[in-house]
Design an enzyme around this catalytic site. Structure first.
Site, PDB file in Angstrom:
ATOM      1  N   LYS A 164       9.297   4.256  -3.014  1.00  0.00           N
ATOM      2  CA  LYS A 164       9.354   4.662  -4.416  1.00  0.00           C
ATOM      3  C   LYS A 164      10.623   4.270  -5.155  1.00  0.00           C
ATOM      4  CE  LYS A 164       5.374   6.317  -4.542  1.00  0.00           C
ATOM      5  NZ  LYS A 164       4.579   5.108  -4.673  1.00  0.00           N
ATOM      6  N   HIS A 183      -1.898  -5.856  -1.307  1.00  0.00           N
ATOM      7  CA  HIS A 183      -2.433  -5.070  -0.193  1.00  0.00           C
ATOM      8  C   HIS A 183      -3.328  -3.987  -0.759  1.00  0.00           C
ATOM      9  CE1 HIS A 183       0.576  -6.078   3.238  1.00  0.00           C
ATOM     10  NE2 HIS A 183       0.442  -7.104   2.415  1.00  0.00           N
ATOM     11  N   TYR A 205       0.769   6.535  -3.413  1.00  0.00           N
ATOM     12  CA  TYR A 205       1.366   5.341  -2.822  1.00  0.00           C
ATOM     13  C   TYR A 205       1.281   4.152  -3.782  1.00  0.00           C
ATOM     14  CZ  TYR A 205       3.080   2.368   0.926  1.00  0.00           C
ATOM     15  OH  TYR A 205       3.859   1.527   1.685  1.00  0.00           O
ATOM     16  N   TYR A 249       2.264   2.304   9.428  1.00  0.00           N
ATOM     17  CA  TYR A 249       3.168   3.439   9.565  1.00  0.00           C
ATOM     18  C   TYR A 249       2.828   4.123  10.882  1.00  0.00           C
ATOM     19  CZ  TYR A 249       4.709   3.136   4.687  1.00  0.00           C
ATOM     20  OH  TYR A 249       5.264   2.727   3.496  1.00  0.00           O
ATOM     21  N   PRO A 290      13.104   6.008   1.968  1.00  0.00           N
ATOM     22  CA  PRO A 290      12.257   4.842   1.710  1.00  0.00           C
ATOM     23  C   PRO A 290      10.838   4.945   2.258  1.00  0.00           C
ATOM     24  CG  PRO A 290      13.836   4.369   3.455  1.00  0.00           C
ATOM     25  CD  PRO A 290      14.212   5.701   2.898  1.00  0.00           C
TER      26      PRO A 290
END
Length: 390
Positions: free
Chosen positions: A292, A72, A380, A196, A288
């Site tokens: 990580k 991604h 990220y 998100y 979560p």
């Protein structure tokens, strides 16, 4: 029985450590209280940072990951009736994430260790740590394993961390007033990238595990009972939180797994005592939201492998002595990022209109400022680290 490194836990941290040590000619025995079938089907994390992918590939256990994993190059932040893409390919060129389930990583590592003749022991009972400060050894099921070093990779509820005497570790923690309801469904993803979503109803995450299996999360009360979330309610709430932009429709299907995950931040430091070294969830937990947990475990193991190699190959203890300090720099950076993502995207019962407006304002900043978006993107996909010597 004797080995150089006794490893407690056959999750990603323990298995990867055993494999990397094998590549350096260092012997290990892995002890796991669960069955092999259990650890190979245990659904956990699914987002791998660039450095984690590189580590697995360079260690020779990444063939299936490269074949079946889903790279991604961005994620979507969805709020206020609009979606905003954080473009990794533009903001951090050459770095991405790969969606590949933790259980698949575990399967690959177990297969590699067994193929190399690795000593993996499942369904081991009553593991105990002895004399970590001087001459360490482990006992389990009536047997004794003498070792030069013990690696505690047995998670938050394992025996490793409690084996450290009282007063040695300083604990930092935060409990969040909500949990995640995780859902695995046999349905094709409705989006090519992770979504998100922040809404007044609470947070939602659209993820995936394969082209035919999707993973979803819903913010729920901390004491939520999964029995109170029948499939119809789950899909209705996911639709309410995700179908907030024009033209998006959530595809529904058969739900094959549900579970409630508490949200916690936790760090125990130092991550070592004598010749006992903690790695992964045994030493730290992150909510979560920032994806990580697994990646921090891999980073710990990379540091520990190099330290153990220097110790066994050259008799040098310096890297082992500095293991905790080296790991904690990355751990606390990930703690901050995970806390930040969590507070940015979730609703809190105590929020007043001012607090909710602050969240929206900062989301506007992240999605309109290249500098802010770059900070999100580089955290990220994972901060760079030295390439492993395997």
């Amino acid at each position: 029985m004797r080995t150089q490194v006794g490893i407690i836990g056959a999750g990603p941290a323990g298995l990867l450590l055993s494999h990397l040590l094998h590549l350096r000619g260092i012997s290990s025995v892995v002890l796991e209280k669960r069955s092999r079938a259990y650890v190979e089907r245990r659904v956990r994390a699914g987002v791998l940072e660039q450095g984690t992918v590189d580590t697995l590939v360079e260690a020779g256990v990444g063939a299936r990951l490269l074949r079946e994993g889903l790279p991604h190059h961005g994620i979507e932040l969805r709020y206020g009736g609009a979606g905003h893409r954080i473009a990794f390919d533009k903001l951090v060129p050459g770095r991405a994430i790969t969606v590949y389930g933790q259980q698949e990583v575990v399967k690959d590592l177990i297969a590699a260790r067994l193929a190399a003749g690795g000593d993996l022991r499942f369904e081991v009972e009553d593991v105990e740590v002895h004399s970590p400060e001087s001459e360490p050894y482990l006992t389990f099921g009536g047997e004794r394993l003498d070792c030069d070093v013990i690696a505690g990779c047995d998670g938050f509820h394992g025996v490793s961390r409690p084996s450290v005497p009282d007063g040695v570790l300083e604990v930092f923690e935060r409990e969040y007033p909500f949990a995640w309801l995780g859902v695995l469904a046999e349905v094709a993803p409705s989006s090519e990238e992770l979504i998100y979503a922040r809404t007044e109803r609470g947070f939602a995450l659209h993820s995936m595990r394969s082209p035919t299996v999707s993973r979803f999360y819903l913010q729920v009360p901390a004491d939520a009972d999964v029995a109170q979330w029948p499939d119809e309610r789950v899909w209705a709430e996911l639709k309410a939180r995700l179908e907030t932009v024009p033209g998006f429709e959530l595809t529904t299907g058969e739900i094959i797994e549900k579970g409630v995950t508490p949200m916690r931040s936790f760090v125990a430091e130092p991550m070592q005592y004598g010749r006992l070294y903690l790695a992964g969830d045994a030493a730290h937990i992150v909510p979560p939201t920032g994806a990580k947990g697994l990646n921090l475990a891999v980073a710990d193991v990379r540091v520990l492998t190099e330290a153990l190699a220097a110790f066994f190959e050259h008799g040098s203890p310096e890297l082992l002595d500095g293991y905790s300090a080296a790991c904690l720099k990355r751990v606390w950076r990930a703690q901050h990022f995970s806390w930040w993502m969590t507070t940015l995207l979730h609703t809190f019962d105590e929020d007043d209109p001012y607090g909710r407006r602050l969240q929206t304002s900062y989301l506007d900043y992240v999605t309109s400022s290249e500098a802010a978006a770059t900070t999100l993107a580089e955290n990220y996909v994972g901060l760079p680290f030295d390439r492993p010597h395997v």
